[in-house]
Design an enzyme around this catalytic site. Structure first.
Site: not given
Ligand code: GLN
Length: 222
Positions: A47-48, A79, A110, A139-140, A175, A177
């Protein structure tokens, strides 16, 4: 055994579906400290991280969650979930990193592969998983910069470390999942839980899923 899934934000529905593919054990969505009472394992979704960190504090979950993890709760973190566990987040361009729980001795940076556009998929080698490489969805993603003593490699993309474990705490920068490959979730479950009896066809007694020849059936843990 009840498995908790932190459900304040992020891809917790996908984690719930992924865990349901490998076990019939119940899951609980964790949103308040009370929700922690019945769980015996925990998933921290992606998530974030900034939003997660803020909601962990406002929900009152931060301190009891850290306490349960320090007391040996098995955790699978992906992540942003891994970022929440970390002992140190190295400052990125903004210089303001969210407060993590500090329960896993790793230093991460990050978004170290770039923005959302730079998300990618790559084959991953996971310790304990043979056969085809695991499909890594990044993803990021954060990058693992340093690991403290006791933190072991779990997954690599080429030479690069993309997954670690420290006892029952597993953290991945990708990920699983978000793929149809259940091997990593199954491996994590099997690492702290004895094999569960297979579902018996109606009218027949169940038999253990995997009992080595010559060994008696493992007792099911409550
Ligand atoms: N870039 C996000 C963060 O630092 C994490 C991305 C993710 O969970 N896919 O919060």
């Amino acid at each position: 055994m009840t498995i908790g899934i932190l459900s304040l934000q992020g891809d917790y529905p996908e984690q719930r579906r992924a865990i349901a593919r490998v076990t019939a054990e119940p899951t609980v969505l964790i949103r308040t400290p009370k929700d922690l009472e019945t769980i015996e394992a925990l998933i921290l979704p992606g998530g974030e991280t900034t939003t997660h960190a803020r909601l962990l504090v406002s929900s009152g979950l931060a301190a009891p969650l850290a306490e349960r993890i320090r007391s040996g709760l098995p955790v699978l973190a992906t992540c942003a979930g891994l970022l929440l566990l970390a002992s140190r987040l190295e400052a990125g361009p903004t210089g303001h990193e969210p407060a993590s729980l500090g329960v896993l001795d790793v230093t991460l940076r990050r978004n170290d592969y770039g923005s959302q556009r730079d998300s990618f998929e790559a084959p991953i080698v996971v310790a304990g998983i043979s056969g085809a490489p695991f499909p890594g969805v990044f993803i990021r993603a954060p990058r693992i910069l340093l690991c403290g003593p006791g933190v072991e490699p779990l997954a690599r993309r080429g030479e690069e470390l993309v997954g670690v474990k420290c006892g029952p705490i597993w953290g991945l920068t990708f990920h699983p999942e978000l793929t149809s490959d259940s091997r990593l979730h199954a491996l994590w479950l099997a690492s702290f839980r004895p094999p569960v009896a297979a579902k018996a066809p109606s009218g027949r007694r169940s038999t253990p899923a995997r009992t080595p020849p010559g060994k008696s059936s493992p007792k099911r843990k409550r």
